[in-house]
Design an enzyme around this catalytic site. Sequence first.
Site, PDB file in Angstrom:
ATOM      1  N   ASP A 177       0.839  -1.200   0.000  1.00 45.88           N
ATOM      2  CA  ASP A 177       0.000   0.000   0.000  1.00 45.88           C
ATOM      3  C   ASP A 177       0.882   1.261   0.000  1.00 45.88           C
ATOM      4  O   ASP A 177       0.374   2.378  -0.043  1.00 45.88           O
ATOM      5  CB  ASP A 177      -1.008  -0.010   1.159  1.00 45.88           C
ATOM      6  N   SER A 178       2.219   1.063  -0.014  1.00 46.31           N
ATOM      7  CA  SER A 178       3.128   2.185  -0.259  1.00 46.31           C
ATOM      8  C   SER A 178       2.819   2.801  -1.622  1.00 46.31           C
ATOM      9  O   SER A 178       3.296   3.892  -1.930  1.00 46.31           O
ATOM     10  CB  SER A 178       4.580   1.716  -0.215  1.00 46.31           C
ATOM     11  N   ASP A 194      -0.996  -6.157  -0.213  1.00 44.78           N
ATOM     12  CA  ASP A 194      -1.349  -5.599   1.102  1.00 44.78           C
ATOM     13  C   ASP A 194      -2.854  -5.522   1.276  1.00 44.78           C
ATOM     14  O   ASP A 194      -3.574  -5.150   0.340  1.00 44.78           O
ATOM     15  CB  ASP A 194      -0.796  -4.163   1.211  1.00 44.78           C
ATOM     16  N   LYS A 199      -0.789  -9.503   2.868  1.00 42.39           N
ATOM     17  CA  LYS A 199      -0.003  -8.998   4.005  1.00 42.39           C
ATOM     18  C   LYS A 199      -0.891  -8.103   4.868  1.00 42.39           C
ATOM     19  O   LYS A 199      -1.632  -7.262   4.333  1.00 42.39           O
ATOM     20  CB  LYS A 199       1.227  -8.237   3.522  1.00 42.39           C
ATOM     21  N   GLU A 251      -0.893  -5.701   8.551  1.00 42.31           N
ATOM     22  CA  GLU A 251      -0.084  -5.067   9.587  1.00 42.31           C
ATOM     23  C   GLU A 251      -0.660  -5.394  10.963  1.00 42.31           C
ATOM     24  O   GLU A 251      -1.886  -5.330  11.148  1.00 42.31           O
ATOM     25  CB  GLU A 251      -0.056  -3.546   9.379  1.00 42.31           C
ATOM     26  N   GLU A 276       9.753  -3.977  10.038  1.00 48.30           N
ATOM     27  CA  GLU A 276      10.159  -2.669   9.496  1.00 48.30           C
ATOM     28  C   GLU A 276      10.735  -1.759  10.577  1.00 48.30           C
ATOM     29  O   GLU A 276      10.150  -1.603  11.661  1.00 48.30           O
ATOM     30  CB  GLU A 276       8.925  -2.003   8.839  1.00 48.30           C
TER      31      GLU A 276
HETATM   32  O1  KIV Z   1       3.567  -1.118   1.518  1.00 48.76           O
HETATM   33  C1  KIV Z   1       4.737  -1.500   1.416  1.00 48.76           C
HETATM   34  O2  KIV Z   1       5.435  -1.279   0.435  1.00 48.76           O
HETATM   35  C2  KIV Z   1       5.286  -2.254   2.528  1.00 48.76           C
HETATM   36  C3  KIV Z   1       6.754  -2.473   2.535  1.00 48.76           C
HETATM   37  C4  KIV Z   1       7.432  -1.228   2.880  1.00 48.76           C
HETATM   38  C5  KIV Z   1       7.146  -3.594   3.413  1.00 48.76           C
HETATM   39  O3  KIV Z   1       4.581  -2.631   3.409  1.00 48.76           O
END
Ligand code: KIV
Length: 303
Positions: free
Chosen positions: A46-47, A85, A115, A117, A184
Site C-alpha cells: 500500500d506504499s 497488502d 499482508k 499489519e 520494518e
Molecule cells: O507497503 C509497502 O510497500 C510495505 C513495505 C514497505 C514492506 O509494506
Amino acid sequence: MRKRLTITKLKKMKQERNAISVLTAYDYPSAKLAEEAGIDVILVGDSLGNVVLGYDTTIPVTIDDIIYHTRAVARGARETFIVADMPFMTYGIGREATMRNAARIMQEGGAQALKLEGGADIAADVEALVKAGIPVMGHIGLTPQSVHQLGGYKVQGKLDAEAEKLINDAKALEQAGAFSIVLELVTEPLAAMISDALTIPLIGIGAGRGCDGQVLVYHDILQYSSPYFEKKFVKTYADIGTTIRDAIHSYVDDVKKGSFPAEEHVFAADTAAFPTLYGTAQEQENSKESKDKAPSKTEARLL
Ligand code: KIV
C-alpha cells in the site's frame, strides 16, 4: 521460464540460509522488469499510496486501488509469487468483512498471498484467513497504517517492553499460521533475535542483516520520484528520476526546435499509386521546392 515460489519453498529458503529478495511493484512494467531481474517475491504494497498516488500516508489507499494494481502486477509477473497488502481498515473490522475483503483481493487481484499489519492483536484474523486457504504475511515494527498512533516514522522496539512486545507479536503471527513476517524499522540486534525465534522467514526493511530476506520499495531503489528523499536503510541502484526528467526535457526541446519528428520517424506514402490524392510527381517536386523555400512553422513563429 522459472517456476513461481511457494510458501513451502520460501520457508525452506530460511532453513537453507538462502536470502529472500522482495521488491514492491505496482504496475505491469515494474512487475515484468522485477520478474525478469529474478526477484523472489513481489509485494503490491500500500506504499503505492505514497509513491504512485501521491498521498502523504498509506491510509487513503482503498481495496479497489490494491485490486487494480495487483491485477496489473499479476499480468506482468506470471511466474513470481505475489503478495498484496490489505489496506487500512479492511481487516480487524469483524470476521465476515475481513474475509470478504481478503477474498476480493485474492480473486479479483490475482495475488498468491496477503499482508496484514499488526501482531498478536490480529492473530485471530490471520488464523481465520490461513484456515480459509489464504497464505498470510505479517508486518510488525513500524506499521505505516498506524503512523499517527506511532507518532511518526521512527525506529521501533528501542525500549525493553517494546522489544519484548515485538518478539511476542512475531511468535503470535507464526503460531496463527503466517508463512512469513515483514519487520520494518527495528534495530539490527533485535531483528536478528526475532529471526532466531522464528521458523518462518523474517523479511526486513530497515531491520539490518540478521533477517532472512530484504524488502524495499521499487521507487526507492531506483530514485523514481521527485524530489527524492534519501533514507538510511535504502540503497539506491539507479537514478531513474533524473534519467526520465532529462529525457523528457530533450523531447520537449526537439518538438520546439522541429527536430522531432525527423525523416526516420515519418511514414512515406506510395505517391505513385495515388496521383489524385498526392498530385503528379512533378507537382510533388514543385510543392517540395516551394516548401523548402518557405520558412518552417518554427522559423515563421520566430520572424
Ligand atoms: O507497503 C509497502 O510497500 C510495505 C513495505 C514497505 C514492506 O509494506
